[in-house]
Each structure stands twice: as C-alpha cells, then as structure tokens.
Design an enzyme around this catalytic site. Structure first.
Site: not given
Ligand code: MYA
Length: 635
Positions: A198-200, A203-205, A444, A543
C-alpha cells in the site's frame, strides 16, 4: 492535510440540519449505518438504519450498547478448544527450543531452520481453510497462537504477520473462489510469501493518495501496472503481492472518468517486479523490509480483488480485520517483559530488602499487569466478536492497536527501569524487545491517525443520530417517542440532572465501578454532542480536541472490557478473580479521572488558550526551522 482535508472535501452538500444542528464529517467505518439494497438494478442505500452494535461507536451518542461486551464472550466450541490445545504446547516448545530471537536479530533475518520449522508447524496459513491447505483457525484461535509468537520474537511475528495478517488477507476476505483456490494453498504452506503493498514514498497515512497506476489493455484482458511501494515487509523475497493502484473508472453518477484505487493480486512471475536491498532498521531486524518496484507488469483482469475501484475499501477492510492480531501478539510480549521484571524484582536485594517490597516497584509492577490485562482482554473480546459474525468492530480494533502498542512500550520500558543497569544490557533480552516495539505505534495506521479515525468516525455516527432527530421533527406526530425522549434528555441536562445509564450484568463486587463508568459514558456523550453542535463540519480541524475525545473513548473501552472480564471471572469463581477485581477497580477509578480531565479540556477556555499557544509555538519553531529560544549564555 490528510484526514481532515479529505473529510472536508467529502462533506455532503445539502444542509440537512436546520437551526444549529450541523452536518458532520464523513469518515465512515464499514460498520454500515445504512443497508445497501438492489432497486431497479442499482445498488442504493436504504433509509432504514441497521442497529450498530459497536460499544465504542454508541458511546458518541452517550449510549451504553453492551451487546458485544457483556458478558465477556467465550466463543470456542469443544472441537476448537481441542485443536488449540494440540497447537499451543508444540508451538511454545518450538519457540523455546528451536528459535533464537537474538540470533535472528543479529543475522537480520529469520534463521533458515526456524523458517523451515514454522512451515512444518503450519504457521504460514493459520487462518486458511483446511481444504485449501491451511490450519483453518478462527480469529480467536489465531489470537492465541500469535500471542505465543509475540512473547518470543517480534521479528518472526512480523514475517508471519505481514504474510497472513495483511498479505493474503485480501484474498481470504474479499477474493473469489477461483482466486482462493489458485493462491491460498501455496501461501498457506509457506512455499510462497504474500505481501501487502500500500505505502508509497508520497503516500503514508494518506493511503488514498497513492500514485501507482494500472491501465487496462486495449483488448481488456489485462492491466499494465507501474509504480513503486516502500517499506514492504517481506518485500525482498515475496512471490505474491496484493498491490493497490489507481485505475480509471467511470463515475456511475456523472458518467465522467476518474481515478479510483483498485486492488490486484500480482505475481513476481508476471515479470517486471523487482525489489530494493533490505532496509536497515531500528528494530524487527529479523524481518525483511524492502522497496518493491513494478514496471509494466501485466496483470490478468481476473486478478482484480473485489471490484475495480473498490481497492481503498479492500485496503481498509484488511487493516481493520488484522488489527486485533497486533493486540494479541503484544499481550504475549508484555507477558515476557513482566516475567523478566518479576524474576528480577523478587530476587534483587537493595538497602537490605527485596526490591519488590518497595512501593515504587510495586506500583510499576501492578500497572504493568493492568496494561497487560486490558490488552489481552481487548484482543480476545474483539476476536470473539469477529468470530460471532460482528461487522461492528472497527473502532474497537483500532483502539486495541493503539492501546496495545503504547502499553507494550510502557511495560517493557518499566521492566528495563526495574532492572536498572541490568535491563539496559543486551544479554537481558529487553533491549531488543524495546527496539522491536517502537514500530508498532507507527505501522498499520499510526496511532495518531487511528485516534483521529476513532473520534471522527464516532462523531459522524452521532451526527447521523442528530440528523435522524431533525428528520423526525418534520413529522412530529409520527415520531413522538423519539422526539419526546430527546426533549426529556435535553431538559434534564439543562437542570443538571444526569441519569447515567445502568450497566447490567456486572458482578455485585464491581457495581460501584460500573456506576463510575456509567457516569463517564454519559459525560462523554454530552461532550461529543456538544462538539458537534459547536463546531459542525469544522470539527475535523479540531485535532487538539479530537485527540482528547479519542483518549476518553480508549479509556472507556478499556474500562468496559475489564469490567466485563473481571465479572465473568468472579461469576465463575476463577482463581484469579480477586486479582482481576482489584485491577479493574483501580483502572476504572483512575480512568474516570483521566476522562473527566480530557472532557473538561474540550470545553475549557483555559485549555483552549493553551492549545492556541501550543499551535503558535509549533508554528514559530517550524518557521525558524530550529529551536527558537536564545541560548542562556548568549553564545
Ligand atoms: S501497512 C500500511 C498501513 N497504512 C495505513 O494504515 C494507512 C492509514 N490510513 C488510513 O487508514 C486512511 O487513509 C484514513 C482514511 C483512515 C486516514 N474502515 O476519504 P476518506 C472509508 C472502513 O474519508 P481518507 C503496514 O503498515 C470511508 O468511510 N472504511 O478517507 C504494514 C470512505 O467510504 P465511503 C474506511 O481521508 C505493517 C472511504 O473509505 C476506513 O483517505 C506490517 C474513503 O474515506 C476504515 N478504517 O482517510 C504489520 N477508513 O466513500 C505486520 C476510511 O463509502 C502485521 N474508510 O464514504 C503484524 C501483525 C501482528 C503480529 C502477528 C504475528 C503472527
């Protein structure tokens, strides 16, 4: 700027509110508030509202929705429990005897024999259905397994987690039967690793702003993908990639062309896929992190996940779905750090006494145990809710990630503090854990973004409730119940009467804690409503306030989770019931004070002046680009 500006742009145009009732922000969880129905061949949102069962979401209306939290859920059936019993011991044994976390850290890779051993255990396909070669675990069983991994080696945890918690998760939850049959067997066995791209660089958050682009070929048979992704866990050796890229779509409403994100399954074997060298990192060194480049990669159209233009939702769903796993893994990490601290505190003598007899150490140990108790309780409550078919868990999952990552950091930091110089030494094994933990507050979804996500999504939900009232006022005769209820509530508030909702189903020993929590929920609801009334759509720019609202929501969720779990333990006469009761009482008492402080700050003119000053201080720093103050010595 990221969330806020996009939200403002996205606000609905026609003013639904009369008088002072505002239109609110649009950041919406997929915990749908309205049903999508087929009408004349088109999908339309039905006016009828589904009841949202999320405890956290309902807090923003001042409502106490306990369906998912009380009683504390237990979802394993006999067979699932037996399966888990068969897996836990061998996995613990494997990590104790075959894996060397310090070695992996120094090698900056997971040792080859560990990788092979994990494949043998089925650790790469824990949730893949058995008929496709996986172990077929439920979320709750998976949570217990990743807890073990987190308690031993977070570098291995990321290698496994990037592969299955987010890597092939999109195929698992959004893929069609052909995609599942084609890809899941080879990733479940660990023969091929699957990553999430996903991340670029730009383009992070702001995940929606990605620039990678996929263009449909003239004959419509495939897409041509170009772009690059950064910080991709397992990116250096993965064979399969879930890639998010912009694609051209025709807007159904306007008929105009526009870009929307689409999710694709990409194979390295398609050609045009390459990667950079492994990144040098502060922690989780055993896991591989690399840039991945896509150059004219031909992707067959059948490798689109879900549908064209639905990629952002796919990405969000994958992240929402995986977050509880982080809380589970980190509760294992906390167990490890606490054990180290206890072993030391109960054997170390200073000033002629064992150091666990000093209040300073006692407070640290007790708080560490409370953080662990809450994190573990959240992880298994959310996994259970998901296993029960809930779709209303996104805010809870975000909170669990925020809470767990901060709690694990604090717990490990305090373990090092208790151990003093010994804790700082590499051989003790906490230094690596501390380094590994730092990224959990960043990836995440950063905790900062997730706090805003929680606050804004909750406020939007409450705003919809206010809109409903506005609609009801158009036809008062048919909506007397709703209007009268609201009117009474507001009138009571005006004379200072707070009728806190009772929380039912709590053990009598904890009734006072339940009453404290009820009052805090009520106060939270008033404050959320007050913010909507005062700021309207501009609340997205507040905020300083949103963070305090989110912190209160986190405290409230943590409180209900332990109130419920401790009640269950008391009811069952569990051997740790009295220990849990004490932790719950202390937590809720202190959380209630913090909530009051945060909610007061949202309304206080003094706090608002402080926020203005903080913003000004920051601006002065940024304008100058360095510390603004003159040196005390003038040189
Ligand atoms: S992976 C990369 C992680 N990156 C991120 O998490 C990015 C963070 N950013 C965001 O989440 C979004 O851009 C935000 C949305 C929240 C800022 N659920 O225009 P919008 C819908 C459902 O308002 P934005 C990594 O790090 C929204 O309702 N829907 O959004 C790997 C709308 O829908 P509609 C959502 O202003 C790490 C549409 O999307 C959500 O861009 C490796 C557009 O919305 C949501 N959450 O801001 C980890 N958010 O059009 C390894 C938005 O219908 C794993 N929407 O109204 C480790 C596991 C643990 C260990 C396990 C051991 C085995």
């Amino acid at each position: 700027m990221f969330v806020t500006s996009k939200l403002v742009r996205a606000l609905p145009k026609p003013a639904l509110f009369k008088e002072n009732l505002p239109i609110v922000c649009r950041l919406q969880s997929t915990a749908a508030q309205s049903k999508t129905v087929e009408k004349d061949g088109h999908k339309e949102k039905a006016a009828a509202q589904e009841v949202n069962k999320s405890f956290v979401m309902n807090l923003f209306k001042g409502a106490t929705m306990v369906d998912q939290v009380i009683p504390y859920p237990y979802v394993l059936d006999e067979e699932q429990r037996e399966t888990l019993e068969m897996l836990v011991d061998p996995t613990e044994k494997f990590f104790n005897e075959c894996n060397d976390a310090a070695l992996n850290d120094s090698l900056e890779k997971v040792a080859d024999d560990t990788m092979e051993g994990l494949k043998g255990l089925g650790a790469f396909g824990l949730q893949v259905p058995t008929e496709l070669g996986g172990v077929g675990l439920t979320n709750t069983q998976y949570a217990r397994m990743v807890e073990i991994v987190g308690g031993h080696d977070l570098g291995v945890g990321i290698t496994l987690g990037a592969h299955q918690s987010i890597g092939f998760k999109a195929i698992l939850i959004c893929g069609n039967e052909e995609q599942k049959a084609k890809y899941l067997p080879s990733v479940a066995s660990g023969e091929k690793l699957h990553v999430f791209c996903l991340t670029e660089p730009t383009s992070g958050s702001d995940a929606g702003s990605i620039r990678s682009r996929a263009v449909l070929s003239e004959d419509g048979s495939h897409y041509i993908l170009n772009g690059s992704k950064i910080w991709i866990s397992n990116g250096g050796f993965a064979e399969i990639f879930t890639v998010f890229a912009q694609t051209e779509v025709i807007d159904k409403k306007t008929g105009n062309k526009r870009d929307k994100v689409t999710a694709f399954i990409v194979e390295r074997a398609f050609g045009g896929v390459s990667n950079g060298a492994p990144e040098k990192k502060m922690g989780i060194k055993a896991s591989n992190t690399a840039e991945v480049y896509f150059e004219d990669v031909k992707i067959p159209v059948e490798n689109v996940l879900s549908e064209v233009g639905a990629g952002f939702k796919v990405a969000m769903e994958v992240l929402n779905n995986g977050r509880f796993g982080m809380a589970a893994a980190l509760s294992g990490t906390m167990r490890y750090s606490i054990k180290k601290a206890l072993d030391f505190a109960t054997t170390r003598t200073q000033f002629g006494r064992r150091i666990d007899s000093f209040g300073t150490i006692q407070e640290k140990l007790a708080r560490m145990a409370m953080y662990h108790y809450i994190t573990e309780s959240m992880a298994f409550m959310i996994s259970s809710n998901m296993d029960s078919g809930s779709k209303d868990y996104h805010l809870e999952a975000a909170i669990s990630k925020v809470f767990a990552s901060e709690a694990a950091w604090t717990v490990t930091d305090e373990a090092i503090q208790i151990m003093g110089g010994m804790g700082f030494m590499k051989d003790t094994g906490l230094e690596r854990v501390m380094r590994d933990l730092r990224i959990f507050r960043i990836f995440e979804g950063t905790n900062d973004i997730l706090r805003l996500f929680v606050a804004l999504t909750g406020l939007q939900f409450a705003g919809a409730h206010l809109r409903e009232l506005q609609q009801a006022l158009k036809n008062p005769a048919a909506n007397m119940g709703l209007i009268f209820g609201e009117g009474t509530k507001r009138a009571k508030r005006a004379i200072g009467f707070v009728d806190a909702p009772q929380i039912e189903g709590i053990h009598p020993n904890l009734s006072e804690s339940a009453a404290i929590l009820s009052r805090a929920i009520k106060a939270f609801g008033y404050t959320a409503e007050g913010m909507l009334m005062k700021y309207g759509k501009n609340v997205v720019e507040e905020q300083f306030l949103l963070n305090r609202l989110a912190n209160s929501a986190i405290d409230l969720y943590a409180s209900i989770v332990v109130l419920s779990r401790a009640s269950r333990s008391l009811n069952l006469g569990s051997s740790s019931a009295s220990h849990e009761e004490k932790m719950t009482k202390v937590w809720i008492s202190e959380a209630s004070d913090r909530i009051q402080l945060n909610l007061t700050a949202i309304k206080s003119s003094v706090a608002h002046q402080n926020f203005k000053d903080l913003a000004a201080i920051s601006k002065e720093l940024c304008d100058k680009g360095e510390i603004v103050t003159e040196r005390p010595l003038g040189l």
